[in-house]
Design a protein around this motif. Sequence first.
Motif, PDB file in Angstrom:
ATOM      1  N   GLU A  98       7.657  56.878 -34.944  1.00 19.94           N
ATOM      2  CA  GLU A  98       7.192  55.866 -35.749  1.00 19.94           C
ATOM      3  C   GLU A  98       7.918  54.484 -35.441  1.00 19.94           C
ATOM      4  O   GLU A  98       8.515  53.538 -35.142  1.00 19.94           O
ATOM      5  CB  GLU A  98       8.018  56.227 -37.274  1.00 19.94           C
ATOM      6  N   VAL A  99       6.537  53.631 -36.057  1.00 16.75           N
ATOM      7  CA  VAL A  99       6.046  51.912 -35.086  1.00 16.75           C
ATOM      8  C   VAL A  99       6.449  51.812 -37.068  1.00 16.75           C
ATOM      9  O   VAL A  99       5.543  51.912 -38.146  1.00 16.75           O
ATOM     10  CB  VAL A  99       5.185  51.947 -35.093  1.00 16.75           C
ATOM     11  N   TYR A 100       7.012  50.415 -36.582  1.00 16.15           N
ATOM     12  CA  TYR A 100       7.375  49.380 -38.302  1.00 16.15           C
ATOM     13  C   TYR A 100       6.440  48.137 -37.458  1.00 16.15           C
ATOM     14  O   TYR A 100       6.238  47.742 -36.497  1.00 16.15           O
ATOM     15  CB  TYR A 100       8.421  49.616 -38.005  1.00 16.15           C
ATOM     16  N   GLY A 101       6.184  47.684 -38.339  1.00 15.70           N
ATOM     17  CA  GLY A 101       5.330  46.361 -38.256  1.00 15.70           C
ATOM     18  C   GLY A 101       4.561  45.684 -38.139  1.00 15.70           C
ATOM     19  O   GLY A 101       4.106  45.005 -37.658  1.00 15.70           O
ATOM     20  N   LEU A 102       3.200  46.830 -38.808  1.00 15.89           N
ATOM     21  CA  LEU A 102       2.137  47.018 -38.354  1.00 15.89           C
ATOM     22  C   LEU A 102       0.851  46.050 -38.737  1.00 15.89           C
ATOM     23  O   LEU A 102       0.499  45.749 -38.632  1.00 15.89           O
ATOM     24  CB  LEU A 102       1.491  48.231 -38.362  1.00 15.89           C
ATOM     25  N   TYR A 103       1.858  45.723 -39.911  1.00 17.46           N
ATOM     26  CA  TYR A 103       1.427  44.422 -41.126  1.00 17.46           C
ATOM     27  C   TYR A 103       1.406  43.399 -41.736  1.00 17.46           C
ATOM     28  O   TYR A 103       1.356  42.500 -41.803  1.00 17.46           O
ATOM     29  CB  TYR A 103       0.790  45.192 -42.948  1.00 17.46           C
ATOM     30  N   ASP A 104       2.420  43.080 -39.628  1.00 14.28           N
ATOM     31  CA  ASP A 104       3.388  42.203 -39.880  1.00 14.28           C
ATOM     32  C   ASP A 104       2.676  41.419 -38.289  1.00 14.28           C
ATOM     33  O   ASP A 104       2.336  42.192 -37.238  1.00 14.28           O
ATOM     34  CB  ASP A 104       4.962  42.378 -39.620  1.00 14.28           C
ATOM     35  N   ALA A 105       2.590  39.649 -38.350  1.00 12.53           N
ATOM     36  CA  ALA A 105       2.021  38.915 -36.778  1.00 12.53           C
ATOM     37  C   ALA A 105       2.660  37.683 -37.297  1.00 12.53           C
ATOM     38  O   ALA A 105       3.143  37.541 -38.911  1.00 12.53           O
ATOM     39  CB  ALA A 105       0.788  39.737 -37.170  1.00 12.53           C
ATOM     40  N   GLU A 106       2.843  37.367 -36.299  1.00 14.39           N
ATOM     41  CA  GLU A 106       2.914  35.599 -36.361  1.00 14.39           C
ATOM     42  C   GLU A 106       1.909  34.880 -35.315  1.00 14.39           C
ATOM     43  O   GLU A 106       1.839  36.065 -34.838  1.00 14.39           O
ATOM     44  CB  GLU A 106       4.719  35.667 -35.631  1.00 14.39           C
ATOM     45  N   SER A 107       1.942  34.198 -35.508  1.00 16.07           N
ATOM     46  CA  SER A 107       0.772  33.202 -35.177  1.00 16.07           C
ATOM     47  C   SER A 107       1.967  31.418 -34.774  1.00 16.07           C
ATOM     48  O   SER A 107       2.221  31.206 -35.979  1.00 16.07           O
ATOM     49  CB  SER A 107       0.083  32.977 -35.169  1.00 16.07           C
TER      50      SER A 107
END
Length: 318
Positions: free
Chosen positions: A36-45
């Motif tokens: 299971e992969v977590y943080g699919l809806y999170d990103a940083e820029s």
Amino acid sequence: MPVRAFHSRLFMLPGRVAVSLLMICAFYGASLSAAEVYGLYDAESPVAGSGAAERNSAIRDAFGKVLVKLTGDSRIAARKSLAADLGNASRYVQQYRYQALPAAGSGEQADRLLQVSFDKIETDRLLHSRGLPIWNANRPSVLLWVGEERQGKRRLLNPDIDTDVRLALDQVAAERGLPLLLPLMDLEDQGQMQVADIWGNFENNIRAASRRYAPDLILTGRLSRVDKNLWRGYWRLYYGDSQRNWNNEADSRKALTIDALQNTADSLADRFAPLKEERSLSTVRLRVAGIDSLSDYAAVLELLASQNSLERVVVSSV
């Protein structure tokens, strides 16, 4: 480097009552346990300041990264059909915060990262409305073994020593939402895996050394330095009883491994989250036993409905 086929695995549950279902599948399935992969809806820029213009630009960039993770399409941000949606990325934001990074040198202003979380329901609704696939959070894990050769000497890369390569791989895996496993290279690994196993493609030894990590797929690479500015890579991806091979070239070993992992992520996304026009539809009959109540029956249908790889589920008999 397309990965051609995986095979589905269906489970039979013991019990007295059974439901027979016909499922129209748009997937290549997998006899994979998946992670299971977590943080699919999170990103940083990175962002230069805290003004609205800088913030909106960073949010757009972060939204593009999230769409790559969700669809598996590394070129998603270049789609003309999504240009307006990317421009309105702020409407999908759930929350954001700034993180200050240390300055590169004395007297220089510290860089900032904008960390953004996007709304799952609205983002999924957007992708569905645009006819784009969503690769769910259960994804095959990939174990990576890499050997290098330079000046006639060969060695296995060690994540604790070759930190430039490890950090680059960790970043790519996070950006693509790919569960990446790197060997510990402890005494057990050193006793099980030799660089000669990678160079000789000794599959039995490679699989035996990998067993402790229980990966879904195994990726091996042989990196050879040709001259000062040229490296060549020879890659092999093991999945099930099959394997795929390909080569690449770059100016550094880090670039070779990044390219190989991107290539692997593209191939898996093509299979687990194909575009509608590229899907190969098939019908699978599934018999589920052990259903003793209406709530059990509803739970099975709810579980199947949550699978992005299923186009339609039809109850054949109860």
